[in-house]
Design a protein around this motif. Structure first.
Motif, PDB file in Angstrom:
ATOM      1  N   GLU A  28      35.068  22.262  40.368  1.00 51.25           N
ATOM      2  CA  GLU A  28      34.927  22.336  41.824  1.00 51.25           C
ATOM      3  C   GLU A  28      36.315  22.499  42.423  1.00 51.25           C
ATOM      4  OE1 GLU A  28      32.104  22.317  43.435  1.00 51.25           O
ATOM      5  OE2 GLU A  28      30.671  21.616  41.919  1.00 51.25           O
ATOM      6  N   VAL A  29      36.600  23.691  42.978  1.00 53.33           N
ATOM      7  CA  VAL A  29      37.937  23.943  43.498  1.00 53.33           C
ATOM      8  C   VAL A  29      37.855  24.918  44.667  1.00 53.33           C
ATOM      9  CG1 VAL A  29      38.373  25.789  41.832  1.00 53.33           C
ATOM     10  CG2 VAL A  29      40.309  24.592  42.866  1.00 53.33           C
ATOM     11  N   ASP A  30      38.611  24.651  45.709  1.00 61.89           N
ATOM     12  CA  ASP A  30      38.673  25.511  46.898  1.00 61.89           C
ATOM     13  C   ASP A  30      37.295  25.790  47.476  1.00 61.89           C
ATOM     14  OD1 ASP A  30      41.402  25.604  46.476  1.00 61.89           O
ATOM     15  OD2 ASP A  30      41.348  27.525  45.415  1.00 61.89           O
ATOM     16  N   GLY A  31      36.445  24.789  47.437  1.00 62.88           N
ATOM     17  CA  GLY A  31      35.109  24.925  47.998  1.00 62.88           C
ATOM     18  C   GLY A  31      34.150  25.740  47.154  1.00 62.88           C
ATOM     19  N   LYS A  32      34.543  26.045  45.911  1.00 64.55           N
ATOM     20  CA  LYS A  32      33.687  26.843  45.033  1.00 64.55           C
ATOM     21  C   LYS A  32      33.366  26.058  43.771  1.00 64.55           C
ATOM     22  CE  LYS A  32      36.690  30.157  44.784  1.00 64.55           C
ATOM     23  NZ  LYS A  32      37.355  31.444  44.397  1.00 64.55           N
ATOM     24  N   SER A  33      32.221  26.359  43.193  1.00 68.73           N
ATOM     25  CA  SER A  33      31.806  25.799  41.910  1.00 68.73           C
ATOM     26  C   SER A  33      31.930  26.889  40.865  1.00 68.73           C
ATOM     27  CB  SER A  33      30.371  25.272  41.970  1.00 68.73           C
ATOM     28  OG  SER A  33      30.249  24.224  42.909  1.00 68.73           O
ATOM     29  N   ILE A  34      32.738  26.645  39.851  1.00 64.37           N
ATOM     30  CA  ILE A  34      33.005  27.654  38.823  1.00 64.37           C
ATOM     31  C   ILE A  34      32.584  27.096  37.474  1.00 64.37           C
ATOM     32  CG2 ILE A  34      34.812  28.985  37.657  1.00 64.37           C
ATOM     33  CD1 ILE A  34      36.339  28.626  40.445  1.00 64.37           C
ATOM     34  N   THR A  35      31.727  27.826  36.787  1.00 65.85           N
ATOM     35  CA  THR A  35      31.212  27.397  35.485  1.00 65.85           C
ATOM     36  C   THR A  35      32.071  27.972  34.367  1.00 65.85           C
ATOM     37  OG1 THR A  35      28.954  27.338  36.383  1.00 65.85           O
ATOM     38  CG2 THR A  35      29.189  27.391  33.974  1.00 65.85           C
ATOM     39  N   LEU A  36      32.478  27.110  33.435  1.00 67.82           N
ATOM     40  CA  LEU A  36      33.309  27.563  32.321  1.00 67.82           C
ATOM     41  C   LEU A  36      32.512  28.470  31.393  1.00 67.82           C
ATOM     42  CD1 LEU A  36      35.128  25.228  33.389  1.00 67.82           C
ATOM     43  CD2 LEU A  36      35.747  24.792  31.011  1.00 67.82           C
ATOM     44  N   LYS A  72      36.817  37.156  34.209  1.00 73.13           N
ATOM     45  CA  LYS A  72      35.934  36.590  35.218  1.00 73.13           C
ATOM     46  C   LYS A  72      36.300  35.138  35.489  1.00 73.13           C
ATOM     47  CE  LYS A  72      33.252  40.226  35.664  1.00 73.13           C
ATOM     48  NZ  LYS A  72      33.235  40.983  36.957  1.00 73.13           N
ATOM     49  N   ALA A  73      36.012  34.685  36.694  1.00 68.68           N
ATOM     50  CA  ALA A  73      36.199  33.273  37.011  1.00 68.68           C
ATOM     51  C   ALA A  73      35.433  32.435  35.998  1.00 68.68           C
ATOM     52  CB  ALA A  73      35.713  32.986  38.430  1.00 68.68           C
ATOM     53  N   GLY A  74      36.094  31.406  35.475  1.00 71.38           N
ATOM     54  CA  GLY A  74      35.492  30.573  34.442  1.00 71.38           C
ATOM     55  C   GLY A  74      35.977  30.898  33.045  1.00 71.38           C
ATOM     56  N   ASP A  75      36.727  32.033  32.904  1.00 70.98           N
ATOM     57  CA  ASP A  75      37.234  32.411  31.579  1.00 70.98           C
ATOM     58  C   ASP A  75      38.422  31.540  31.180  1.00 70.98           C
ATOM     59  OD1 ASP A  75      35.388  34.388  31.164  1.00 70.98           O
ATOM     60  OD2 ASP A  75      36.743  36.062  31.619  1.00 70.98           O
ATOM     61  N   TRP A  76      38.519  31.292  29.887  1.00 69.39           N
ATOM     62  CA  TRP A  76      39.678  30.620  29.283  1.00 69.39           C
ATOM     63  C   TRP A  76      40.813  31.635  29.195  1.00 69.39           C
ATOM     64  CZ3 TRP A  76      39.596  29.164  23.363  1.00 69.39           C
ATOM     65  CH2 TRP A  76      40.846  28.642  22.987  1.00 69.39           C
ATOM     66  N   VAL A  77      41.922  31.355  29.867  1.00 66.48           N
ATOM     67  CA  VAL A  77      43.079  32.255  29.872  1.00 66.48           C
ATOM     68  C   VAL A  77      44.072  31.774  28.815  1.00 66.48           C
ATOM     69  CG1 VAL A  77      44.982  33.188  31.239  1.00 66.48           C
ATOM     70  CG2 VAL A  77      42.760  32.767  32.321  1.00 66.48           C
ATOM     71  N   ASN A  78      44.409  32.660  27.875  1.00 72.77           N
ATOM     72  CA  ASN A  78      45.344  32.288  26.806  1.00 72.77           C
ATOM     73  C   ASN A  78      46.111  33.525  26.349  1.00 72.77           C
ATOM     74  OD1 ASN A  78      43.665  33.645  24.774  1.00 72.77           O
ATOM     75  ND2 ASN A  78      42.244  31.921  25.061  1.00 72.77           N
ATOM     76  N   GLU A  79      46.875  33.395  25.275  1.00 69.23           N
ATOM     77  CA  GLU A  79      47.729  34.484  24.803  1.00 69.23           C
ATOM     78  C   GLU A  79      46.952  35.708  24.345  1.00 69.23           C
ATOM     79  OE1 GLU A  79      47.011  31.754  21.250  1.00 69.23           O
ATOM     80  OE2 GLU A  79      47.402  31.550  23.416  1.00 69.23           O
ATOM     81  N   ASN A  80      45.639  35.574  24.166  1.00 70.44           N
ATOM     82  CA  ASN A  80      44.822  36.711  23.725  1.00 70.44           C
ATOM     83  C   ASN A  80      44.386  37.620  24.868  1.00 70.44           C
ATOM     84  OD1 ASN A  80      44.769  35.898  20.927  1.00 70.44           O
ATOM     85  ND2 ASN A  80      43.373  34.249  21.534  1.00 70.44           N
ATOM     86  N   ASN A  81      44.461  37.131  26.108  1.00 69.79           N
ATOM     87  CA  ASN A  81      44.059  37.963  27.241  1.00 69.79           C
ATOM     88  C   ASN A  81      45.098  37.964  28.371  1.00 69.79           C
ATOM     89  OD1 ASN A  81      43.613  35.423  28.419  1.00 69.79           O
ATOM     90  ND2 ASN A  81      41.407  35.487  28.020  1.00 69.79           N
TER      91      ASN A  81
END
Length: 497
Positions: A28-36, A72-81
């Motif tokens: 829950e961030v900035d008034g939005k619900s984001i699913t992992l 997309k919102a909810g994505d895991w950001v790492n060295e692969n992307n």
């Protein structure tokens, strides 16, 4: 933990997981619900807005690289992307920012050893400094014999600082070796120093003695082993007994905290480094500078991506120009060896949640707080200016820590998310970024900044941290000292003959 994720800066396009999160968990961030969309480890980043390929990803309020695919919102950001935006050398403009520090002077003190030249040591040790690696064995034997003979009573320790250099080196490497060995020899943490030479090395003892300048001849002695008829070990012991007799009479006395010089270093970082340990060290650095003391930030490659923040804090255009030269020279060093300037985070860094050099740099530079830059040092230079200084050295833990101590730091503060046992030739305090590391490796860790994600505030933790550092400065042993883990490493760039 009260919450399992953190948005560091309001401009950020990611949040950092404070605990491992599962696919399907909701942020829950900035008034939005984001699913992992994937399981995401602690310390790693989750995207909170869609990011088409090529879009900058923002953390700490700055770009840490760009997306290499449509995310997309909810994505895991790492060295692969995520890929660095860093390239080659740059042209910079000076846009100075005002000093916003408002920290009261507290008139704090510590118990130190005041040397003849007015410098203050936090230890009173006997050191043996080889001019060349060929006499390392003799140096180690002398140190062992003096320990057994004296029991180290009346002093803090006896050490030989072995290294592989002093001969078969050319130009820059040769001078780096000479300068670092000079700096060690003159360091106030030593109550007595035996400079041990061979005689035929490039680093000629008589020329090295000239490099020392006006030194304390009662506390720094020379022995050239090729010139000794008979047993050079006994000749060395005679000198060491004299040095020990003098140093064992030294006593601690109360001195102002303005005499404290502290090095700032990080290694084995993780996603918590820029949230807990580095900001805590930054708060201490600002506090120390406000008291008239000194801190030094190094690891130039780990400034790449955050260098403009430091440049614009320089007190003058001269310091700005020196910082630009320091940064671009290090980039040229990478490029001259055919290496990209953005290839830095180690496997441990990446596993801990740091994906690019910018990601690491923006967390790394928080160790120096917000104080203005008062000095810029070349590798091997000794401190001349109080306040925050920048020092040219690589990111390698041993090389950078040695460089900080060589510049005149009596203590090195070393933040870590992965843990490390080593120490350089001055007390090397390890500050854990997360509570798990602190509980798993108490034999390595001096202080846990992970308390900041367990409910303590910075205002609560900083006084405890200050007290701990002043206790170490006054004689309490750091964990590396308790373990006996101490060594030096000298930067090498060129040819070995």
């Amino acid at each position: 933990m009260e919450k399992t994720y953190l948005k560091i800066n309001r401009a950020d396009s990611v949040v950092v997981c404070l605990d491992a999160m599962k696919k399907g968990d909701v942020v829950e961030v900035d008034g939005k619900s984001i699913t992992l969309n994937q399981d995401t480890p602690a310390g790693h980043k989750v995207l909170i807005v869609d990011a088409p390929e090529g879009t900058d990803i923002i953390k700490y309020g700055y770009p840490i690289g760009h997306a290499t695919a449509d995310l997309k919102a909810g994505d895991w950001v790492n060295e692969n992307n995520l890929k660095t935006n860093l390239k080659g050398t740059l042209t910079y403009s000076y846009e100075p920012v005002e000093d916003t520090l408002d920290i009261p002077v507290e008139n704090r003190t510590f118990e130190g050893y005041v040397r003849k030249n007015g410098e203050v040591g936090v230890r009173n040790e006997i050191w043996i400094v080889p001019t060349v690696g060929c006499v390392n064995g003799i140096a180690e034997r002398l140190a062992e014999l003096l320990r057994k003979e004296t029991g180290e009573k009346g002093i803090d320790a006896v050490y030989a600082w072995h290294h592989n250099y002093g001969c078969s080196q050319l130009s820059g490497d040769h001078e780096n070796t000479r300068k670092v060995l000079r700096d060690i020899t003159l360091h106030p943490n030593a109550g007595g120093v035996l400079v041990l030479g061979l005689g035929c090395e490039n680093n000629q003892p008589d020329k090295f003695e000239e490099l020392l300048g006006d030194y304390d001849r009662d506390r720094i002695k020379f022995l050239v082993t090729q010139k000794v008829d008979g047993d050079e070990v006994e000749a060395g012991m005679e000198i060491l007994r004299d040095l020990y007799a003098k140093a064992s009479q030294d006593k601690r006395e109360t001195v102002s905290v303005s005499k404290l010089r502290v090095g700032l270093k990080c290694g084995g970082s993780d996603g918590f480094s820029g949230i807990t340990a580095n900001p805590l060290v930054g708060e201490f650095s600002d506090w120390l500078v406000a008291q008239g003391g000194t801190s030094i930030l190094t690891e130039v490659p780990e400034m790449f991506g955050a260098e403009t923040i430091l440049m614009n804090r320089c007190k003058s255009t001269e310091l700005f120009d020196k910082t630009v030269t320091m940064v671009n020279d290090f980039k040229e060093y990478f490029l001259s060896h055919g290496e990209p300037v953005g290839e830095n985070p180690s496997p441990g860094n990446k596993a801990g949640g740091i994906s690019t050099l910018e990601d690491k740099a923006l967390g790394c530079t928080q160790k120096c707080g917000k104080a203005p830059v008062s000095g810029v040092l070349k590798y091997g230079d000794r401190l001349e200016t109080n306040g925050l200084n920048l020092l040219s050295a690589p990111g390698n833990d041993l090389v950078a820590s040695t460089a900080l101590a060589s510049a005149g730091c009596q203590i090195v503060l070393f933040t870590t998310g992965r843990g490390t046992p080593f120490g350089t030739f001055v007390p090397t305090m390890k500050i854990a970024t997360n509570p798990t590391l602190a509980s798993r490796k108490p034999n390595w860790i001096d202080f846990s900044a992970g308390q900041l994600v367990e409910g303590k505030t910075m205002e609560q933790l900083l006084p405890e941290f200050i007290d701990k550092i002043l206790a170490v400065a006054s004689g309490e042993k750091a964990r590396n000292e308790v373990n006996g883990y101490r060594e030096i490493s000298i930067f090498k760039n060129g040819v070995t003959l």
